[in-house]
Design an enzyme around this catalytic site. Structure first.
Site, mmCIF file in Angstrom:
data_model
loop_
_atom_site.group_PDB
_atom_site.id
_atom_site.type_symbol
_atom_site.label_atom_id
_atom_site.label_comp_id
_atom_site.label_asym_id
_atom_site.label_seq_id
_atom_site.Cartn_x
_atom_site.Cartn_y
_atom_site.Cartn_z
ATOM 1 N N ASP A 283 -1.131 -8.490 12.650
ATOM 2 C CA ASP A 283 -2.422 -9.081 12.311
ATOM 3 C C ASP A 283 -2.858 -10.175 13.280
ATOM 4 O O ASP A 283 -4.035 -10.542 13.304
ATOM 5 C CB ASP A 283 -2.370 -9.658 10.894
ATOM 6 C CG ASP A 283 -2.059 -8.593 9.859
ATOM 7 O OD1 ASP A 283 -2.735 -7.557 9.872
ATOM 8 O OD2 ASP A 283 -1.133 -8.785 9.060
ATOM 9 N N SER B 270 0.826 -1.215 0.000
ATOM 10 C CA SER B 270 0.000 0.000 0.000
ATOM 11 C C SER B 270 0.859 1.263 0.000
ATOM 12 O O SER B 270 0.563 2.221 -0.725
ATOM 13 C CB SER B 270 -0.950 -0.005 1.200
ATOM 14 O OG SER B 270 -0.252 -0.178 2.418
ATOM 15 N N HIS C 293 7.002 -12.433 9.066
ATOM 16 C CA HIS C 293 6.986 -11.116 8.440
ATOM 17 C C HIS C 293 8.131 -11.053 7.444
ATOM 18 O O HIS C 293 9.184 -11.661 7.652
ATOM 19 C CB HIS C 293 7.129 -10.008 9.494
ATOM 20 C CG HIS C 293 6.864 -8.631 8.970
ATOM 21 N ND1 HIS C 293 7.845 -7.871 8.368
ATOM 22 C CD2 HIS C 293 5.730 -7.879 8.920
ATOM 23 C CE1 HIS C 293 7.322 -6.715 8.000
ATOM 24 N NE2 HIS C 293 6.048 -6.690 8.324
ATOM 25 N N ARG D 248 4.064 -3.857 17.258
ATOM 26 C CA ARG D 248 2.648 -3.499 17.121
ATOM 27 C C ARG D 248 1.767 -4.573 17.762
ATOM 28 O O ARG D 248 0.721 -4.269 18.343
ATOM 29 C CB ARG D 248 2.295 -3.302 15.640
ATOM 30 C CG ARG D 248 3.076 -2.180 14.974
ATOM 31 C CD ARG D 248 2.822 -2.141 13.472
ATOM 32 N NE ARG D 248 3.217 -3.387 12.829
ATOM 33 C CZ ARG D 248 2.982 -3.693 11.555
ATOM 34 N NH1 ARG D 248 2.335 -2.815 10.783
ATOM 35 N NH2 ARG D 248 3.385 -4.840 11.034
ATOM 36 N N HIS E 282 -1.981 -8.744 2.101
ATOM 37 C CA HIS E 282 -1.633 -7.477 2.759
ATOM 38 C C HIS E 282 -2.671 -7.151 3.828
ATOM 39 O O HIS E 282 -2.579 -7.625 4.959
ATOM 40 C CB HIS E 282 -1.517 -6.384 1.712
ATOM 41 C CG HIS E 282 -0.910 -5.101 2.211
ATOM 42 N ND1 HIS E 282 -0.298 -4.979 3.431
ATOM 43 C CD2 HIS E 282 -0.809 -3.856 1.626
ATOM 44 C CE1 HIS E 282 0.153 -3.753 3.584
ATOM 45 N NE2 HIS E 282 -0.147 -3.047 2.507
#
Length: 469
Positions: free
Chosen positions: A406, A275, A351, A360, A305
């Site tokens: 995620d 993105s 990742h 995160r 994504h």
């Protein structure tokens, strides 16, 4: 080792810029009225132009190292090819926004009255300037965005005419692209604006873009999952509170706090992800921020994504339905092994860059421990965190067996009643606008050129290395 040293050097440079910028801010704020974000940015641009000129003069002909054929076939992983000022991702410590870690941002950025999570307004100021804003500057930015929040009537009509079966991300991209109708940059470009001034209408478009996203997201959510009635923006509330209210959760202060954290940690993740790079690439053609970010959203909508958090939640629910709540560690291990033996991946783990637990993820876990420690799905997430890395290492399935962002976000949204998984990527998109918009502004300020990398065919590569060993 060389790559790690380069990353540390970039981080140190970023930190030096932040320190200098903060000193400048103190000097600039000694008058009676604090500078606006646009005024402060105008002060910073000349020195940044000089810095880029100096870097190119000193290092322009130096090499980052060899480019491997495997990198061309492997999604350009690790290929140094972009300038991205807002954040740098280190494989060992995770993301830093202008040199600041997520815990540092949580500690330093202004909060809402009575709140404990950073306001995304402060994060946007940091991404653009390298500086931590004052409470007053953040409050002014909240008011500015609230004043810009209305979307054109024809965009409302576009969204209202979308069938509820059209994916929310498709609706989101449609609406953002349609905002190009009123683009300040597109209009200024047609009128012959000087290249040196490109950044100013780009800034105005970027501010409008971010400001209007809650109204767009709220309308999509209410049309698809509610009664279609969208409440008005409150000019005295912060960005996250207004977004929560538009979604129907404005009375739940814990959910508002979650959105403040969510937007902050999802805002930027350097420039190489789909993105971010898409927005920068399209913007390099001098497409305005609405067109550029519309393209970003189409990339974010892909299952590799922005849809990953949905896959995590589906996998967790399937596990819970099979082994039950409060299952033993052995039952969880057996289910994880069955996933791998079926030729599937454990969603939310691994990742492309990180080699440690995503900070995160850690920030979301700490939020859950504070606000929902007894939630059954959160407890399962904790079990999976304790179990999966060891299994992935044993199975040899991942260079990084640790959880990413995620692995946790869907569980938090579900806890507060936002259970429509198709909508989750829209929230990711609202967040990612901050990082993409900040870089688009700097690209225009620094005169970044049209992107045009060289491509090769497989036959050309074979000919190139024929008879070479």
């Amino acid at each position: 080792m060389a790559a790690a040293l380069r990353t540390r050097s970039l981080l140190q440079s970023n930190q030096r810029f932040t320190s200098l910028s903060r000193a400048s801010l103190r000097f600039a704020s000694t008058g009676s009225k604090p500078l606006t974000l646009k005024e402060r940015l105008a002060e910073l641009i000349p020195s940044q132009i000089d810095q880029v000129k100096q870097i190119r003069a000193d290092h322009g002909k130096k090499s980052f190292g060899p480019v491997l054929v495997d990198q061309l076939y492997g999604g350009m992983r690790g290929l140094p090819a972009l300038i991205w000022d807002g954040s740098v991702l280190d494989a060992e410590e995770g993301i830093r926004f202008r040199g600041k870690s997520i815990p540092e941002c949580q500690a330093l950025l202004p909060k809402a009255p009575g709140g404990s999570e950073p306001l995304p307004e402060g994060l946007f100021w940091l991404l653009l300037t390298g500086e931590v804003p004052t409470q007053e500057q953040v409050r002014a930015l909240s008011r500015d965005w609230a004043a810009r929040a209305a979307i054109p009537e024809f965009v409302e009509e576009i969204l209202d005419r979308c069938p509820p079966t059209l994916h929310p991300m498709s609706q989101f991209s449609l609406a953002v692209t349609a905002l190009n109708h009123d683009s300040a940059f597109a209009r200024a470009y047609q009128e012959g604006i000087s290249k040196k001034e490109y950044w100013q209408p780009t800034f105005d478009d970027a501010m409008d873009l971010i400001a209007k996203l809650p109204n767009i997201a709220g309308r999509i959510y209410r049309n698809a999952f509610g009664d279609g009635k969208v409440p008005a923006i409150d000019l005295e509330k912060d960005y996250s509170h207004n977004l929560a209210a538009l979604l129907g959760f404005g009375d739940n202060e814990a959910f508002v706090e979650l959105l403040r954290l969510y937007i902050t940690i999802h805002s930027d993740h350097e420039g190489g992800n789909v993105s971010a790079h898409t927005g920068k690439l399209v913007g390099s053609a001098l497409s305005d921020p609405f067109l550029s970010f519309g393209a970003s959203l189409n990339g974010l909508a892909g299952p590799l994504h922005g849809l990953a958090n949905q896959e995590v939640l589906i996998w967790l629910r399937k596990m819970q339905s099979k082994i039950g709540e409060n299952a033993s560690d052995d039952a969880v291990k057996e289910y994880v092994w069955s996933t791998l033996k079926a030729g599937q991946v454990v969603p939310g783990y691994g990742h492309a860059v990180l080699r440690k637990t995503d900070p995160r993820y850690t920030a979301q876990r700490e939020f859950a421990l504070k606000h929902l420690p007894n939630d059954p799905l959160f407890k399962l997430v904790g079990q999976v965190y304790d179990i999966v890395p060891g299994i992935l290492l044993e199975a040899g399935k991942a260079k990084n067996p640790w959880p990413n962002v995620d692995a946790h976000s869907g569980v938090l949204l579900t806890h507060y009643g936002l259970t429509e998984m198709q909508f989750y990527t829209v929230l990711f998109g609202v967040s990612r606008a901050f990082g993409v918009a900040a870089q688009l502004i700097w690209d225009r300020a620094l005169g970044a050129p049209l992107e045009r990398p060289k491509s090769y065919s497989s036959d050309a590569i074979q000919r190139m290395f024929k008879d070479k060993h």
